[in-house]
Write a protein that holds these residues in place. Structure first.
Motif, PDB file in Angstrom:
ATOM      1  N   ARG A   1     -10.126  13.385  29.409  1.00 54.39           N
ATOM      2  CA  ARG A   1      -9.658  14.621  30.019  1.00 54.39           C
ATOM      3  C   ARG A   1      -8.347  15.090  29.379  1.00 54.39           C
ATOM      4  N   ILE A   2      -8.035  16.349  29.579  1.00 51.71           N
ATOM      5  CA  ILE A   2      -6.748  16.917  29.210  1.00 51.71           C
ATOM      6  C   ILE A   2      -5.924  17.028  30.477  1.00 51.71           C
ATOM      7  N   TYR A   3      -4.688  16.531  30.445  1.00 55.44           N
ATOM      8  CA  TYR A   3      -3.839  16.509  31.628  1.00 55.44           C
ATOM      9  C   TYR A   3      -2.561  17.289  31.400  1.00 55.44           C
ATOM     10  N   SER A   4      -2.151  17.971  32.470  1.00 56.99           N
ATOM     11  CA  SER A   4      -0.898  18.717  32.453  1.00 56.99           C
ATOM     12  C   SER A   4       0.011  18.174  33.547  1.00 56.99           C
ATOM     13  N   LEU A   5       1.291  18.032  33.222  1.00 54.96           N
ATOM     14  CA  LEU A   5       2.307  17.575  34.176  1.00 54.96           C
ATOM     15  C   LEU A   5       2.773  18.783  34.981  1.00 54.96           C
ATOM     16  N   ALA A   6       2.320  18.894  36.226  1.00 52.33           N
ATOM     17  CA  ALA A   6       2.638  20.061  37.050  1.00 52.33           C
ATOM     18  C   ALA A   6       4.108  20.077  37.442  1.00 52.33           C
ATOM     19  N   TYR A   7       4.585  21.265  37.781  1.00 51.93           N
ATOM     20  CA  TYR A   7       5.978  21.405  38.202  1.00 51.93           C
ATOM     21  C   TYR A   7       6.319  20.461  39.348  1.00 51.93           C
ATOM     22  N   LEU A   8       5.464  20.415  40.378  1.00 61.68           N
ATOM     23  CA  LEU A   8       5.808  19.606  41.548  1.00 61.68           C
ATOM     24  C   LEU A   8       5.911  18.119  41.220  1.00 61.68           C
ATOM     25  N   THR A   9       5.232  17.677  40.198  1.00 56.15           N
ATOM     26  CA  THR A   9       5.288  16.271  39.802  1.00 56.15           C
ATOM     27  C   THR A   9       6.521  15.973  38.961  1.00 56.15           C
TER      28      THR A   9
ATOM     29  N   THR B   1      14.512  20.024  34.011  1.00 56.70           N
ATOM     30  CA  THR B   1      14.551  21.337  33.384  1.00 56.70           C
ATOM     31  C   THR B   1      13.292  21.503  32.535  1.00 56.70           C
ATOM     32  N   PRO B   2      12.963  22.737  32.116  1.00 59.65           N
ATOM     33  CA  PRO B   2      11.773  22.898  31.282  1.00 59.65           C
ATOM     34  C   PRO B   2      11.759  22.024  30.019  1.00 59.65           C
ATOM     35  N   PRO B   3      12.834  21.968  29.219  1.00 62.71           N
ATOM     36  CA  PRO B   3      12.745  21.093  28.040  1.00 62.71           C
ATOM     37  C   PRO B   3      12.626  19.622  28.408  1.00 62.71           C
ATOM     38  N   GLN B   4      13.263  19.204  29.495  1.00 63.41           N
ATOM     39  CA  GLN B   4      13.130  17.813  29.928  1.00 63.41           C
ATOM     40  C   GLN B   4      11.698  17.509  30.347  1.00 63.41           C
ATOM     41  N   ALA B   5      11.056  18.445  31.044  1.00 63.64           N
ATOM     42  CA  ALA B   5       9.668  18.242  31.469  1.00 63.64           C
ATOM     43  C   ALA B   5       8.753  18.101  30.264  1.00 63.64           C
ATOM     44  N   VAL B   6       8.952  18.940  29.248  1.00 68.93           N
ATOM     45  CA  VAL B   6       8.122  18.869  28.043  1.00 68.93           C
ATOM     46  C   VAL B   6       8.297  17.515  27.368  1.00 68.93           C
ATOM     47  N   ARG B   7       9.522  17.060  27.247  1.00 72.64           N
ATOM     48  CA  ARG B   7       9.766  15.776  26.560  1.00 72.64           C
ATOM     49  C   ARG B   7       9.212  14.602  27.360  1.00 72.64           C
ATOM     50  N   LEU B   8       9.317  14.646  28.688  1.00 67.75           N
ATOM     51  CA  LEU B   8       8.739  13.571  29.493  1.00 67.75           C
ATOM     52  C   LEU B   8       7.217  13.576  29.364  1.00 67.75           C
ATOM     53  N   ALA B   9       6.619  14.746  29.383  1.00 64.63           N
ATOM     54  CA  ALA B   9       5.162  14.826  29.221  1.00 64.63           C
ATOM     55  C   ALA B   9       4.731  14.196  27.905  1.00 64.63           C
ATOM     56  N   GLY B  10       5.470  14.487  26.834  1.00 70.76           N
ATOM     57  CA  GLY B  10       5.143  13.902  25.543  1.00 70.76           C
ATOM     58  C   GLY B  10       5.277  12.394  25.545  1.00 70.76           C
ATOM     59  N   GLU B  11       6.297  11.894  26.225  1.00 70.21           N
ATOM     60  CA  GLU B  11       6.523  10.444  26.296  1.00 70.21           C
ATOM     61  C   GLU B  11       5.403   9.726  27.042  1.00 70.21           C
ATOM     62  N   LEU B  12       4.870  10.369  28.090  1.00 69.95           N
ATOM     63  CA  LEU B  12       3.911   9.695  28.962  1.00 69.95           C
ATOM     64  C   LEU B  12       2.454   9.937  28.585  1.00 69.95           C
TER      65      LEU B  12
ATOM     66  N   ALA C   1      -0.756  16.288  27.861  1.00 69.34           N
ATOM     67  CA  ALA C   1      -0.893  17.259  26.775  1.00 69.34           C
ATOM     68  C   ALA C   1      -0.148  18.557  27.053  1.00 69.34           C
ATOM     69  N   TYR C   2       0.093  18.842  28.346  1.00 74.40           N
ATOM     70  CA  TYR C   2       0.710  20.095  28.752  1.00 74.40           C
ATOM     71  C   TYR C   2       1.691  19.857  29.892  1.00 74.40           C
TER      72      TYR C   2
ATOM     73  N   GLY D   1       2.101  21.421  25.087  1.00 77.11           N
ATOM     74  CA  GLY D   1       2.041  22.847  25.371  1.00 77.11           C
ATOM     75  C   GLY D   1       2.422  23.157  26.797  1.00 77.11           C
ATOM     76  N   VAL D   2       2.595  24.427  27.076  1.00 80.09           N
ATOM     77  CA  VAL D   2       2.781  24.901  28.450  1.00 80.09           C
ATOM     78  C   VAL D   2       1.441  25.450  28.921  1.00 80.09           C
ATOM     79  N   PHE D   3       0.915  24.872  29.978  1.00 80.05           N
ATOM     80  CA  PHE D   3      -0.377  25.357  30.471  1.00 80.05           C
ATOM     81  C   PHE D   3      -0.184  26.536  31.409  1.00 80.05           C
ATOM     82  N   ASP D   4       0.513  26.299  32.519  1.00 80.04           N
ATOM     83  CA  ASP D   4       0.647  27.385  33.486  1.00 80.04           C
ATOM     84  C   ASP D   4       2.092  27.608  33.893  1.00 80.04           C
ATOM     85  N   LEU D   5       2.346  28.842  34.318  1.00 79.39           N
ATOM     86  CA  LEU D   5       3.634  29.240  34.863  1.00 79.39           C
ATOM     87  C   LEU D   5       3.442  29.628  36.324  1.00 79.39           C
TER      88      LEU D   5
END
Length: 275
Positions: free
Chosen positions: A3-11, A16-27, A30-31, A68-72
């Protein structure tokens, strides 16, 4: 199937947005999903609109990680809705190459709500994002049937979408057959979490309880009573998954990184048991 997984805002709501992107990449997500507008006046959000340095840092983090950024989030359609007022969000989404915007329906006049949704889709079309209408039982779009009805009344724009959140399926009048009825082209992603069910509680949930669970106290997939396997079996197997698990007390205890890690692991264990 992987599956493709995105790290949602609530999770990842402490980041901050750049911190969320970097954590998603670490874990291994994909988004990410970003909440650039609050869901209510004064409610928590991530700040990027009108802050060019944060936008540059977020784009740099995307480039470095491949995430990537999936949803706003979030656009709410109420009486007097003006789609043009959301242009800063659309422009941020285009800069981030976001795929979707999460939309909530609050206008209790369904015909007017459909008209507002149609105007939103038209305003978003140049920016390459879909407008994904999320049904929530305490809103004017309480279930999947209502979401589909509104989209048809809006003329079924080519960038229309319906967002399925497992929590709202379980707490609304939505059935698995209702999910199977949603045309594939309207499904762009779905949100996963778990929670106690009405059967476990032995009584209906109040609106206040439903909102509290949704915003503050969701459970990891497999910890509650939602029939998640059956729910996701009713959806396309290649549908991207937004991991939306928030439990403010538990997140504070174990920390943001470990919480996001556990949420992804629990989602994968349920949706990819052989992986």
């Amino acid at each position: 199937m992987s599956r493709i997984y995105s790290l949602a805002y609530l999770t990842s709501n402490t980041l901050t947005p750049p911190q969320a992107v970097r954590l998603a990449g670490e874990l291994g997500y994909a988004y990410v999903g970003l909440r650039l507008l609050p869901n209510a006046a004064g409610a928590p959000q991530q700040f990027l609109i009108g802050q060019p340095e944060v936008l540059r840092e977020t784009v740099a983090a995307q480039r470095d990680t491949g995430v990537g950024v999936f949803d706003l989030e979030i656009i709410r359609i109420a009486e007097g809705f003006d789609a043009r007022s959301y242009q800063p969000l659309f422009e941020a989404g285009a800069a981030l190459k976001a795929k979707a915007v999460l939309v909530a329906g609050d206008d209790t006049n369904e015909a007017r709500l459909a008209e507002g949704y149609a105007r939103l889709c038209e305003a978003m079309r140049p920016y390459g994002m879909t407008a994904d209408l999320e049904f929530m039982p305490w809103t004017a779009v309480p279930d999947a049937k209502a979401a589909l009805r509104i989209i048809h009344a809006a003329g079924r724009p080519d960038n229309a979408g319906i967002l399925v959140d497992a929590l709202h399926v379980a707490r609304s009048n939505t059935t698995l057959d209702d999910l199977r009825t949603i045309p594939r082209e309207l499904l762009h992603y779905a949100q996963i979490c778990d929670a106690p069910t009405q059967a476990q509680r032995g009584r209906p949930f109040s609106v206040e309880e439903m909102i509290h669970t949704a915003r503050c106290e969701r459970l990891m997939p497999g910890e509650g009573g939602i029939a998640l396997q059956a729910l996701f079996d009713a959806l396309p197997p290649d549908l991207p998954i937004s991991v939306e698990v928030v439990h403010l007390d538990r997140m504070a205890q174990i920390g943001q990184t470990e919480w996001a890690r556990q949420a992804l692991a629990a989602s994968r264990a349920l949706l990819e048991p052989q992986a």
